[in-house]
Design a protein around this motif. Structure first.
Motif, PDB file in Angstrom:
ATOM      1  N   THR A  58       0.846  -1.201   0.000  1.00 32.97           N
ATOM      2  CA  THR A  58       0.000   0.000   0.000  1.00 32.97           C
ATOM      3  C   THR A  58       0.876   1.244   0.000  1.00 32.97           C
ATOM      4  OG1 THR A  58      -1.587  -1.200   1.362  1.00 32.97           O
ATOM      5  CG2 THR A  58      -1.897   1.182   1.173  1.00 32.97           C
ATOM      6  N   PRO A  59       0.687   2.126  -0.979  1.00 33.62           N
ATOM      7  CA  PRO A  59       1.482   3.354  -0.957  1.00 33.62           C
ATOM      8  C   PRO A  59       1.227   4.167   0.317  1.00 33.62           C
ATOM      9  CG  PRO A  59       0.490   3.039  -3.112  1.00 33.62           C
ATOM     10  CD  PRO A  59      -0.121   2.020  -2.200  1.00 33.62           C
ATOM     11  N   LEU A  60       2.285   4.757   0.812  1.00 37.49           N
ATOM     12  CA  LEU A  60       2.183   5.606   2.002  1.00 37.49           C
ATOM     13  C   LEU A  60       1.032   6.603   1.874  1.00 37.49           C
ATOM     14  CD1 LEU A  60       3.284   6.790   4.668  1.00 37.49           C
ATOM     15  CD2 LEU A  60       4.977   8.051   3.290  1.00 37.49           C
ATOM     16  N   LEU A  61       0.837   7.133   0.662  1.00 37.09           N
ATOM     17  CA  LEU A  61      -0.241   8.103   0.439  1.00 37.09           C
ATOM     18  C   LEU A  61      -1.583   7.593   0.961  1.00 37.09           C
ATOM     19  CD1 LEU A  61      -1.538  10.623  -0.952  1.00 37.09           C
ATOM     20  CD2 LEU A  61      -1.723   9.213  -3.014  1.00 37.09           C
ATOM     21  N   TRP A  62      -1.909   6.347   0.594  1.00 32.48           N
ATOM     22  CA  TRP A  62      -3.244   5.836   0.955  1.00 32.48           C
ATOM     23  C   TRP A  62      -3.303   5.432   2.418  1.00 32.48           C
ATOM     24  CZ3 TRP A  62      -6.310   7.877  -2.195  1.00 32.48           C
ATOM     25  CH2 TRP A  62      -5.961   8.017  -3.543  1.00 32.48           C
TER      26      TRP A  62
END
Lengths: 153, 728, 209
Positions: A20-24
């Motif tokens: 999971t990208p840090l963004l999400w």
């Protein structure tokens, strides 16, 4: 899997897949929505945060890679440089739609943290990774120079 | 979107839109706009002590809240409309805030459209008197309340920066002190408005700052994508790779196996994946296997469409404007010059992709999204869910840009939002999010256009002009179809069907092509291509005639004083002494009127390198009538120039056998900061009614750059973008 | 990448059925077509003359050295290229004072410790530009060869150290595992290393610049 991460000085445990990208993680798990999604491929800079004080495109950074790294988001920036940048942004009325501006502000703070008196070339090189579709670039440049003057004075 | 054009009168345009209004449900009645009753329509009215009308709320804490009927996505209506209210109210600007008005066409319709919506750069234009009256009325009621409390004549009370004062008795009071009492004062009719000479805010440099800057600089501004609610599902939709494709069947086992994916449903636009967050939704969508029926889909490639258009452009189309006899004049000899211009499909690509939130419980629904045509979106959502409009509440959110994309005659986003909510059933709030690829490959583009122009020069003068335009109409089949008159979609030829230049023999005709690619208005609409075609071609003719680009244009602007005014102003600003080249730089000029505002720009350009021409400086003069917020106007000119330049240089959505090729900012390149020229803006003083600035800054920049390139000895780009093939 | 392949990549893996298409909704690119192969060292055994063999071995290894995976980040100027078409890197990035980018936009702003395919961003623990002394862009194979052997320009390495670097450095090895959408360097890292070893063993002769 449960992953322990430190964001804005606070430790959290999040139960997400490691890719999971840090963004999400920031937006969906922690509710830190100041960091924006614009492209998902590190082309626009709307998702810029700091990792150990250095700018990072959070959309292209899997949470599993974070380890002990400390993340700072637009919600967590403080200090003299951040204040100078955000004041300059407001005084110049930089934002139009405003959606990219968290990322712009983060990149500007990163630049001024390293280069106290940036030239136009320094600004180009630091800021060209942040797209503003409203093209508020004239004011972004001017506000960075304003902030630099404030920090000198 | 379009309000009007130089030749399409506003009345014509409004008639077109008025046809639409009848189709929309209009809840409530005019009385609700009166004191008190309007409270039920706004979330904050209950807390406000004084709600004199649908637009103004004043609290006991002195705070003035202005309800803004237009969406704020960067062009400044929060600040602009609040300025109009605060001016007449004599409010203290530091106490003024703005918030979106809810969807209610009765109270909040755009007076230029007859329904609630934003576009055509109409926000200030249609609100100018309405907002001032709202402020003046509130002021009169506060004054009356103070007069009663102080037992002095109302006429002796003055108001300044939120303070009421009675000089003779030395009494003063703040708005908040009288808010409660003012709410019991009858609403006066026809309160006089200030004389412009007494304006303290309107047109005053530095008098107001934008109301939304701080929250956008610290990340607290809330956009649709930021909405989080308990049990909310994030939804992404798999859509066909070609326009017109339809789902035949799908296999969702792998998608459902993704942790966090909650459900997968077919919806009319494709297959929707519902998940606890964006990442599982995207992972689920990647694992879908969808069989599409693309039998009816558009399968042509860009070059095939262009070839078909070029062929059409050689035949006369439906006449959109003419005087004299252009064909006869062209046949009469002299020097005839011909040029053909090709314009690509363009995506709007607002920074915040399309998104929307909807909570439907079976009986009622709350929709929150960056709606640009609230009345249409409201209707569409109610229609899909089988509710009456009263059962739906639509709240407008700040949006991360639009450039026209959120004004949807087909309401496709609102429809899809309601469809995904309906498909999973009541009780589950949904947030639909498009990715950047969904956005850029999702159609609703600025239509591809070809313009063929022929002009004749005799004795150093332009004596004939013929222009055949070929493109698509997006009005046909939409609720705005009534704007099409005599077979002509005015948005296809605005800016081209009649010129600001005196040319004796003139003709503009148009072919409407049938292509299965959905298209839409895109910041400055028809002027995005007509402005380029006309201003490049007139410049080419003047250059061939050996005339100066400024003087040559002015000589033909006898009947266009405001065009001439901005051209003179920009020439002064740039200290114009000819196009050059001077050393390695040349200057190009363009003048375009759009949406009632007049803009002239001069671009200073050098040849640059393999990455294209370098635009160093741009000078811009704007006449938009009364300049309400000069700094917002400057910002819109700066931004419009950057937006126009970036697309002219880099942007194109190509089709490969019907499939959009570009999909993200790596291939659909956007202007970056190092490519942004210095910009200097002059605002021409005017007492005319204010007109818009959100779009008009865009059209002149591309032809100004092209015209400068021609003076550098480079080809004047005939096909946009100027740098093709770099982004792949 | 050709327009056609780009489009195919854009649409994900597509299988055409009769009048219908099956599409997985991948936003990634198809597996890169695999670079050219490298000839094995053994295939050069027939060249009797040692110097000629050495030159031929280097020519073969040169397929790697001149490959976009390598040249993109060995630019002659300050700015790297990207992609198989070797276009200027977007956004504009420069080597900066240490090859790791400019203040505010370092390589690590976007490039992590490993490829992140969902975002199509390649990565490595020390993703950076080769120093200007090791610029290969636009150079002949002979010039690259001389540069490679010159301790003043190769980071003060002897040939053995170069070989070790080539075989163990993760960023060099990345060229054979660049992630979808980027053609890997020809052959394998081991084959490349073997060619250079054989080249060294035959006297490490350089082609004429």
């Amino acid at each position: 899997m449960a992953i322990s991460i430190k964001v804005n000085g606070v430790r959290h445990s999040v139960d997400v897949d490691g890719d999971t990208p840090l963004l999400w993680v920031l937006r969906d798990a922690l509710g830190l929505t100041g960091t924006k999604f614009g492209c998902g491929i590190a082309q626009c800079g709307a998702c810029t945060v700091f990792l150990n004080g250095k700018p990072l495109r959070s959309c292209a950074f899997p949470i599993a890679a974070l380890g002990d790294g400390e993340v700072t988001t637009i919600e967590g920036v403080n200090g003299r440089t951040a204040r100078a940048v955000q004041r300059a942004w407001t005084a110049r009325d930089v934002p139009q739609c405003g959606y990219c501006q968290s990322g712009q502000v983060m990149s500007a703070i990163a630049l001024l943290s390293e280069v106290r008196r940036p030239t136009d070339r320094d600004i180009d090189l630091a800021m060209n990774g942040n797209i503003c579709r409203c093209a508020a670039y004239v004011r972004i440049r001017a506000a960075i120079k304003d902030a630099a003057r404030t920090l000198e004075g | 979107m379009a309000r009007h054009d130089t030749r399409l009168t506003r009345r014509d345009a409004l008639k077109g839109v008025a046809g639409l209004v009848l189709g929309f449900y209009l809840p409530g009645d005019a009385a609700k706009a009166q004191s008190g009753a309007a409270r039920i329509f706004t979330p904050d009215a209950g807390a406000a002590a004084f709600a004199p009308n649908a637009f103004v709320r004043i609290g006991a804490d002195d705070r003035v809240t202005v309800l803004i009927k237009h969406i704020e996505f960067g062009q400044g209506p929060f600040t602009g409309l609040a300025t109009l209210v605060a001016e007449e109210l004599d409010a203290d600007w530091s106490k003024v805030r703005a918030e979106h008005a809810p969807s209610n066409p009765d109270l909040y319709k755009n007076l230029a459209f007859g329904m609630q919506g934003t576009g055509g750069s109409t926000a200030i234009a249609n609100s100018y008197e309405q907002m001032r009256k709202a402020g003046a009325t509130a002021r009169a009621m506060l004054v009356e309340a103070a007069a009663q409390a102080w037992r002095v004549p109302a006429g002796e009370i003055t108001v300044e920066r939120g303070v009421l004062r009675h000089a003779r008795t030395g009494r003063t009071g703040r708005f908040g002190q009288f808010a409660q009492a003012a709410s019991h004062v009858p609403v006066p009719d026809n309160v006089p408005l200030k004389d412009a000479a007494r304006f303290r805010l309107i047109g005053r440099e530095g008098a107001v700052r934008r109301l939304d800057s701080a929250s956008k600089a610290n990340g607290t501004a809330q956009f649709t994508i930021d909405i989080r609610e308990p049990d909310m599902l994030t939804v992404v939709v798999a859509r066909p790779s070609r326009f017109g494709g339809k789902v035949v069947s799908f296999e969702a086992g792998d998608a459902r196996a993704v942790r966090g994916v909650v459900d997968v449903k077919e919806v009319p636009s494709g297959v929707a994946v519902y998940a606890e967050g964006m990442w599982p939704a995207l992972k689920g969508r990647e694992r879908l296997r969808v069989t599409w029926d693309e039998a009816g889909a558009e399968k042509r490639s860009t070059d095939e469409i262009i070839e078909a258009y070029r062929e059409l452009a050689r035949k006369p189309g439906t006449v959109a404007g003419q005087h004299g006899d252009a064909e006869a004049a062209l046949a009469r000899g002299g020097r005839v010059i011909e040029a053909e211009y090709v314009f690509p499909y363009l995506a709007h690509a607002p920074m915040e992709p399309l998104d929307g939130f909807l909570h439907w419980d079976g009986q009622r629904a709350l929709a929150r999204l960056g709606s640009q045509l609230q009345t249409g979106d409201h209707q569409a959502i109610a229609g899909v869910l089988g509710l009456s409009p009263e059962q739906v509440r639509l709240e407008t959110m700040l949006a991360g840009g639009s450039f026209g994309r959120r004004a949807q005659p087909t309401m496709e986003l609102a429809v899809e939002l309601a469809q995904v909510a309906k498909a999973i059933g009541p009780g589950r709030p949904v947030k639909l999010v498009w990715t950047r690829e969904d956005d850029i490959r999702g159609g609703y583009y600025r239509p591809l256009f070809v313009h063929r122009l022929r002009g004749a020069l005799r004795d150093g003068k332009i004596v004939a002009w013929a222009n055949t335009a070929v493109g698509q109409t997006f009005l046909k089949g939409s609720p705005f179809e009534a704007m099409i008159k005599d077979g002509i979609d005015p948005l296809m030829v605005e800016g081209a069907r009649e010129l600001s230049y005196d040319i004796a023999d003139f003709r503009c005709d148009v072919h409407t092509a049938d292509v299965g690619v959905p298209t839409l208005w895109w910041r400055s609409v028809g002027h995005t291509h007509t402005g380029y075609a006309v201003e490049c071609f007139v410049d080419e003719l003047l250059q061939a005639a050996g005339q100066d680009p400024v003087a040559g244009r002015l000589a033909m602007m006898g009947k266009a004083p405001r065009h001439a005014g901005v051209l003179r102003a920009v020439a002064d600003l740039a200290r114009w002494s000819g196009p050059g080249p001077f050393n390695d730089r040349a200057r190009g000029v363009a003048v375009v009127e759009s949406f009632g505002s007049f803009i002239a720009q001069i671009a200073e350009v050098s040849a640059g390198g393999p990455e294209g021409p370098r635009v160093h400086r741009v000078w811009c003069a704007v006449d938009c009538g009364v300049a309400v917020n000069p700094d917002v106007i400057r910002a819109q000119m700066e931004g419009g120039i950057g937006f126009g330049l970036g697309h002219a240089l880099f942007a194109e959505v190509e089709l490969d056998e019907g499939r959009p090729v570009q999909g993200n900012f790596d291939t659909y390149r956007s202007l970056r900061i190092h490519e942004m020229p210095q910009v200097e803006v002059a605002i021409v003083r005017s007492a005319e009614t204010p007109t818009g600035v959100g779009e008009p800054g865009v059209p002149p920049i591309a032809p100004a750059v092209a015209n400068a390139m021609a003076r550098l000895g480079l080809p004047r780009p005939r096909r946009l973008p100027m740098l093709r093939g770099l982004a792949s | 990448m050709s327009r056609h392949r780009l489009a195919a990549a854009a649409a994900g893996a597509i299988i055409v059925l009769t009048g219908a298409t099956v599409q997985t909704f991948s936003q990634g690119t198809p597996p890169a077509g695999g670079g050219d192969e490298l000839r094995p060292v053994s295939s050069f055994a027939g060249i009797a003359d040692t110097q000629s063999r050495s030159l031929a071995l280097f020519q073969e290894a040169g397929k790697v050295l001149k490959h976009p995976r390598c040249v993109n980040c060995h630019p002659a100027g300050d700015r790297p290229a990207q992609g198989d078409r070797m276009q200027p890197h977007q956004p504009v990035v420069v080597r900066g004072k240490d090859g790791h980018g400019a203040p505010g936009l370092a390589c690590a702003t976007c490039h992590g410790r490993a490829n992140f395919d969902p975002a199509r961003v390649p990565g490595d623990p020390h993703w950076h530009l080769a120093p200007i002394s090791m610029a290969w862009e636009g150079k002949s194979l002979g010039s690259i060869c001389n540069q490679l052997k010159d301790p003043r320009r190769n980071g003060n390495r002897d040939v053995a150290a170069i070989l070790k670097h080539v075989l163990t450095d993760s960023l060099v090895r990345w060229a054979w595992d660049p992630g979808p959408g980027r053609t890997p360097a020809p052959g394998s890292n081991a084959e490349f290393g073997a060619l250079l070893q054989a080249w060294a063993d035959t006297g490490a002769h350089c082609p004429a610049p």
